[in-house]
Design a protein around this motif. Structure first.
Motif, PDB file in Angstrom:
ATOM      1  N   GLY A  55      45.990  54.777  60.881  1.00 52.86           N
ATOM      2  CA  GLY A  55      45.991  53.324  60.703  1.00 52.86           C
ATOM      3  C   GLY A  55      47.309  52.651  61.042  1.00 52.86           C
ATOM      4  O   GLY A  55      47.464  51.449  60.845  1.00 52.86           O
ATOM      5  N   THR A  58      47.466  49.590  66.030  1.00 49.68           N
ATOM      6  CA  THR A  58      46.228  48.932  66.448  1.00 49.68           C
ATOM      7  C   THR A  58      46.451  48.263  67.798  1.00 49.68           C
ATOM      8  O   THR A  58      47.588  47.964  68.182  1.00 49.68           O
ATOM      9  CB  THR A  58      45.796  47.859  65.438  1.00 49.68           C
ATOM     10  OG1 THR A  58      46.835  46.887  65.306  1.00 49.68           O
ATOM     11  CG2 THR A  58      45.509  48.461  64.070  1.00 49.68           C
ATOM     12  N   THR A  69      40.824  41.528  63.285  1.00 46.29           N
ATOM     13  CA  THR A  69      41.699  42.535  62.696  1.00 46.29           C
ATOM     14  C   THR A  69      40.892  43.790  62.400  1.00 46.29           C
ATOM     15  O   THR A  69      39.891  43.725  61.687  1.00 46.29           O
ATOM     16  CB  THR A  69      42.332  42.026  61.399  1.00 46.29           C
ATOM     17  OG1 THR A  69      43.069  40.820  61.654  1.00 46.29           O
ATOM     18  CG2 THR A  69      43.281  43.073  60.830  1.00 46.29           C
ATOM     19  N   SER A  71      40.747  47.579  60.700  1.00 44.24           N
ATOM     20  CA  SER A  71      41.378  48.350  59.632  1.00 44.24           C
ATOM     21  C   SER A  71      40.473  49.533  59.303  1.00 44.24           C
ATOM     22  O   SER A  71      39.351  49.618  59.804  1.00 44.24           O
ATOM     23  CB  SER A  71      41.602  47.484  58.396  1.00 44.24           C
ATOM     24  OG  SER A  71      40.376  46.994  57.891  1.00 44.24           O
TER      25      SER A  71
END
Length: 117
Positions: A55, A58, A69, A71
């Motif tokens: 994570g 990105t 976004t 995640s």
């Protein structure tokens, strides 16, 4: 075989928001860079956003930067896509998969996102 199940799509007005979820049946999700892809009618499937296994990194397609976004929650084997300021051109079926997509990899059923007034 890993199964990917996308959910969270729907009909939303321009400027609205949706949050998509992608649940994986196995722990492969925790080890892989994952991506959200979309396919609009008559167009090829395209990568929208991707996130590394931990994570920490990105990246986004230019068309969604600043609005979407990505995640992930590895404990839940789930990847998310928060979509804000939606536009009609975001209308598509959204899928998740590894990035890159493995040879012979299967796709889930996707989740339909329709942006319309």
């Amino acid at each position: 075989q890993v199964q990917l199940v996308e959910s969270g799509g729907g009909l939303v007005q321009p400027g609205g928001s949706l949050r998509l979820s992608c649940a994986a049946s196995g722990s492969i999700l925790n080890l892989a860079t994952m991506g959200w892809y979309r396919q609009a009618p008559g167009k090829q499937r395209e990568l929208v956003a991707a996130i590394t296994a931990g994570g920490g990194s990105t990246n986004y397609a230019d068309s969604v930067k600043g609005r979407f976004t990505i995640s992930r929650d590895n404990a839940k084997n789930t990847v998310y896509l928060q979509m804000n300021s939606l536009k009609p051109e975001d209308t598509a079926v959204y899928y998740c998969n590894t990035r890159p997509v493995g040879v012979g990899a299967s796709w889930g059923q996707g989740t339909q996102v329709t942006v319309s007034s």
